[in-house]
Scaffold this motif. Sequence first.
Motif, PDB file in Angstrom:
ATOM      1  N   LYS A 116       7.257  -0.432  -7.496  1.00 17.55           N
ATOM      2  CA  LYS A 116       7.023  -1.139  -6.239  1.00 17.55           C
ATOM      3  C   LYS A 116       8.286  -1.182  -5.377  1.00 17.55           C
ATOM      4  CE  LYS A 116       3.273  -4.290  -7.604  1.00 17.55           C
ATOM      5  NZ  LYS A 116       2.892  -5.713  -7.747  1.00 17.55           N
ATOM      6  N   VAL A 117       9.421  -1.408  -6.024  1.00 22.81           N
ATOM      7  CA  VAL A 117      10.686  -1.451  -5.289  1.00 22.81           C
ATOM      8  C   VAL A 117      11.014  -0.077  -4.713  1.00 22.81           C
ATOM      9  CG1 VAL A 117      13.178  -1.817  -5.515  1.00 22.81           C
ATOM     10  CG2 VAL A 117      11.579  -3.419  -6.584  1.00 22.81           C
ATOM     11  N   ASN A 118      10.776   0.973  -5.493  1.00 24.39           N
ATOM     12  CA  ASN A 118      11.031   2.325  -4.997  1.00 24.39           C
ATOM     13  C   ASN A 118      10.138   2.670  -3.812  1.00 24.39           C
ATOM     14  OD1 ASN A 118      13.058   2.857  -6.834  1.00 24.39           O
ATOM     15  ND2 ASN A 118      11.683   3.807  -8.330  1.00 24.39           N
ATOM     16  N   VAL A 119       8.882   2.265  -3.881  1.00 22.35           N
ATOM     17  CA  VAL A 119       7.956   2.512  -2.774  1.00 22.35           C
ATOM     18  C   VAL A 119       8.414   1.756  -1.524  1.00 22.35           C
ATOM     19  CG1 VAL A 119       5.610   2.103  -1.945  1.00 22.35           C
ATOM     20  CG2 VAL A 119       5.978   3.077  -4.214  1.00 22.35           C
ATOM     21  N   TRP A 120       8.859   0.524  -1.718  1.00 20.78           N
ATOM     22  CA  TRP A 120       9.368  -0.256  -0.584  1.00 20.78           C
ATOM     23  C   TRP A 120      10.533   0.485   0.076  1.00 20.78           C
ATOM     24  CZ3 TRP A 120       8.415  -4.521   2.341  1.00 20.78           C
ATOM     25  CH2 TRP A 120       9.476  -4.958   3.159  1.00 20.78           C
ATOM     26  N   ASN A 121      11.513   0.910  -0.702  1.00 21.23           N
ATOM     27  CA  ASN A 121      12.681   1.590  -0.140  1.00 21.23           C
ATOM     28  C   ASN A 121      12.319   2.925   0.507  1.00 21.23           C
ATOM     29  OD1 ASN A 121      14.629  -0.375  -0.792  1.00 21.23           O
ATOM     30  ND2 ASN A 121      14.811   0.397  -2.877  1.00 21.23           N
ATOM     31  N   ARG A 122      11.282   3.555   0.035  1.00 22.29           N
ATOM     32  CA  ARG A 122      10.851   4.820   0.624  1.00 22.29           C
ATOM     33  C   ARG A 122      10.144   4.617   1.960  1.00 22.29           C
ATOM     34  NH1 ARG A 122       5.995   7.261  -2.394  1.00 22.29           N
ATOM     35  NH2 ARG A 122       4.978   5.738  -1.003  1.00 22.29           N
ATOM     36  N   ASP A 123       9.330   3.570   2.044  1.00 22.90           N
ATOM     37  CA  ASP A 123       8.450   3.400   3.203  1.00 22.90           C
ATOM     38  C   ASP A 123       8.992   2.453   4.272  1.00 22.90           C
ATOM     39  OD1 ASP A 123       6.739   5.073   1.863  1.00 22.90           O
ATOM     40  OD2 ASP A 123       5.378   3.471   1.190  1.00 22.90           O
ATOM     41  N   ARG A 124       9.987   1.634   3.948  1.00 21.25           N
ATOM     42  CA  ARG A 124      10.481   0.644   4.907  1.00 21.25           C
ATOM     43  C   ARG A 124      11.902   0.975   5.336  1.00 21.25           C
ATOM     44  NH1 ARG A 124       6.120  -0.581   2.723  1.00 21.25           N
ATOM     45  NH2 ARG A 124       4.994  -2.529   3.087  1.00 21.25           N
ATOM     46  N   PHE A 126      15.529  -0.639   7.374  1.00 25.73           N
ATOM     47  CA  PHE A 126      16.348  -1.809   7.672  1.00 25.73           C
ATOM     48  C   PHE A 126      16.602  -2.704   6.453  1.00 25.73           C
ATOM     49  CE2 PHE A 126      13.990  -0.899  11.675  1.00 25.73           C
ATOM     50  CZ  PHE A 126      15.054  -0.317  12.347  1.00 25.73           C
ATOM     51  N   VAL A 127      15.560  -3.187   5.807  1.00 27.13           N
ATOM     52  CA  VAL A 127      15.738  -4.089   4.662  1.00 27.13           C
ATOM     53  C   VAL A 127      15.604  -3.289   3.369  1.00 27.13           C
ATOM     54  CG1 VAL A 127      14.792  -6.075   3.422  1.00 27.13           C
ATOM     55  CG2 VAL A 127      14.923  -6.107   5.930  1.00 27.13           C
ATOM     56  N   LYS A 128      16.670  -3.263   2.594  1.00 21.72           N
ATOM     57  CA  LYS A 128      16.652  -2.543   1.315  1.00 21.72           C
ATOM     58  C   LYS A 128      16.316  -3.510   0.190  1.00 21.72           C
ATOM     59  CE  LYS A 128      21.610  -3.178   0.453  1.00 21.72           C
ATOM     60  NZ  LYS A 128      22.929  -2.524   0.299  1.00 21.72           N
ATOM     61  N   ALA A 129      15.781  -2.965  -0.897  1.00 21.82           N
ATOM     62  CA  ALA A 129      15.411  -3.786  -2.053  1.00 21.82           C
ATOM     63  C   ALA A 129      16.135  -3.281  -3.294  1.00 21.82           C
ATOM     64  CB  ALA A 129      13.903  -3.752  -2.269  1.00 21.82           C
ATOM     65  N   ILE A 130      16.524  -4.215  -4.142  1.00 21.54           N
ATOM     66  CA  ILE A 130      17.211  -3.905  -5.400  1.00 21.54           C
ATOM     67  C   ILE A 130      16.381  -4.463  -6.543  1.00 21.54           C
ATOM     68  CG2 ILE A 130      19.324  -4.232  -6.733  1.00 21.54           C
ATOM     69  CD1 ILE A 130      20.753  -4.724  -4.029  1.00 21.54           C
ATOM     70  N   TYR A 131      16.098  -3.625  -7.522  1.00 24.30           N
ATOM     71  CA  TYR A 131      15.302  -4.059  -8.679  1.00 24.30           C
ATOM     72  C   TYR A 131      16.221  -4.579  -9.766  1.00 24.30           C
ATOM     73  CZ  TYR A 131      12.221  -3.789 -12.762  1.00 24.30           C
ATOM     74  OH  TYR A 131      11.495  -4.085 -13.894  1.00 24.30           O
ATOM     75  N   GLU A 132      15.856  -5.724 -10.338  1.00 20.88           N
ATOM     76  CA  GLU A 132      16.603  -6.308 -11.449  1.00 20.88           C
ATOM     77  C   GLU A 132      15.635  -6.519 -12.601  1.00 20.88           C
ATOM     78  OE1 GLU A 132      18.505  -9.839 -10.041  1.00 20.88           O
ATOM     79  OE2 GLU A 132      19.935  -8.747  -8.778  1.00 20.88           O
ATOM     80  N   PRO A 133      15.773  -5.740 -13.692  1.00 23.37           N
ATOM     81  CA  PRO A 133      14.818  -5.847 -14.804  1.00 23.37           C
ATOM     82  C   PRO A 133      14.871  -7.216 -15.455  1.00 23.37           C
ATOM     83  CG  PRO A 133      16.693  -4.468 -15.400  1.00 23.37           C
ATOM     84  CD  PRO A 133      16.834  -4.736 -13.943  1.00 23.37           C
ATOM     85  N   ALA A 134      13.784  -7.529 -16.121  1.00 22.40           N
ATOM     86  CA  ALA A 134      13.676  -8.837 -16.773  1.00 22.40           C
ATOM     87  C   ALA A 134      14.623  -8.928 -17.959  1.00 22.40           C
ATOM     88  CB  ALA A 134      12.243  -9.059 -17.238  1.00 22.40           C
ATOM     89  N   PHE A 172       7.704  -8.107   2.561  1.00 22.19           N
ATOM     90  CA  PHE A 172       8.306  -7.904   1.230  1.00 22.19           C
ATOM     91  C   PHE A 172       7.584  -8.749   0.183  1.00 22.19           C
ATOM     92  CE2 PHE A 172      11.876  -8.888  -1.789  1.00 22.19           C
ATOM     93  CZ  PHE A 172      12.114  -7.595  -2.227  1.00 22.19           C
ATOM     94  N   VAL A 173       7.338  -9.998   0.514  1.00 18.13           N
ATOM     95  CA  VAL A 173       6.641 -10.893  -0.419  1.00 18.13           C
ATOM     96  C   VAL A 173       5.211 -10.405  -0.657  1.00 18.13           C
ATOM     97  CG1 VAL A 173       5.807 -13.244  -0.773  1.00 18.13           C
ATOM     98  CG2 VAL A 173       8.072 -12.866   0.212  1.00 18.13           C
ATOM     99  N   ARG A 174       4.509 -10.037   0.400  1.00 15.18           N
ATOM    100  CA  ARG A 174       3.129  -9.559   0.244  1.00 15.18           C
ATOM    101  C   ARG A 174       3.061  -8.284  -0.588  1.00 15.18           C
ATOM    102  NH1 ARG A 174       2.820 -10.936   5.829  1.00 15.18           N
ATOM    103  NH2 ARG A 174       3.272  -8.757   6.337  1.00 15.18           N
ATOM    104  N   THR A 175       4.059  -7.403  -0.409  1.00 16.68           N
ATOM    105  CA  THR A 175       4.040  -6.103  -1.089  1.00 16.68           C
ATOM    106  C   THR A 175       4.386  -6.221  -2.564  1.00 16.68           C
ATOM    107  OG1 THR A 175       4.635  -4.981   0.977  1.00 16.68           O
ATOM    108  CG2 THR A 175       5.018  -3.773  -1.073  1.00 16.68           C
ATOM    109  N   LEU A 176       5.393  -7.015  -2.881  1.00 17.45           N
ATOM    110  CA  LEU A 176       5.863  -7.084  -4.270  1.00 17.45           C
ATOM    111  C   LEU A 176       5.161  -8.153  -5.084  1.00 17.45           C
ATOM    112  CD1 LEU A 176       8.179  -5.383  -2.896  1.00 17.45           C
ATOM    113  CD2 LEU A 176       9.602  -6.216  -4.741  1.00 17.45           C
ATOM    114  N   MET A 177       4.595  -9.148  -4.436  1.00 19.23           N
ATOM    115  CA  MET A 177       3.906 -10.220  -5.160  1.00 19.23           C
ATOM    116  C   MET A 177       2.529 -10.443  -4.560  1.00 19.23           C
ATOM    117  SD  MET A 177       7.141 -12.877  -5.492  1.00 19.23           S
ATOM    118  CE  MET A 177       6.078 -14.196  -6.025  1.00 19.23           C
TER     119      MET A 177
END
Length: 199
Positions: A116-124, A126-134, A172-177
């Motif tokens: 999901k984070v990779n898709v966000w960074n590909r399609d959006r 200005f705002v970048k996303a960083i994934y932090e594993p559990a 971002f909230v709608r897409t990831l959650m």
Amino acid sequence: MKQTLVLSACLAGLLATSVQAQTTPPAAQTPAAPAAAGSIAPTPSPLGVSTAALSAWLTSQGATVAPEASDDGRRYLRVTTDGLPWLIFLQSCETDVCSDLQFSAALSDASITLDKVNVWNRDRRFVKAIYEPAETGGVASAVAQFDVLVGAGGPGQLTDHLAVWRALLADFVRTLMPRPAPAAAPTPAPTPAAPPAGN
């Protein structure tokens, strides 16, 4: 003999012209007017915004802003807009004026994945996303970041940046959650007809 005399005369003329050019002073130039006595050059406006001005401006835009805080030396404001909490980090600061800001928000949820984070960074943009594993026993997180350079002119120059951030943060909230749509309200049962009179 006559040609020799003519050549000598020409050489003498060139030599005289050269000497005259070297000894003639250049044309006088008008000297620059001296600065007025006691005058002081204007001080350029500092680049950036003060924390107080930024906080007041965010409040005027409908945000709720907590007092400035710091975490491990990083200064920030805690902000809430549209029901979503986020931080604005104050960077490249000289005393109270900062010329580099970072809008940041973190989400933690079992539904967050690296894909999901990779898709966000590909399609959006200005705002970048960083994934932090559990971590053990926890859930994964994603951090949204939006970096902004601030010039002179006060916090009003951030109007467009804030509008972009608010729109993309909600996305971002709608897409990831994503959350399921609420169930439709049940249709009320029809009211039974009244019994005939006289029964």
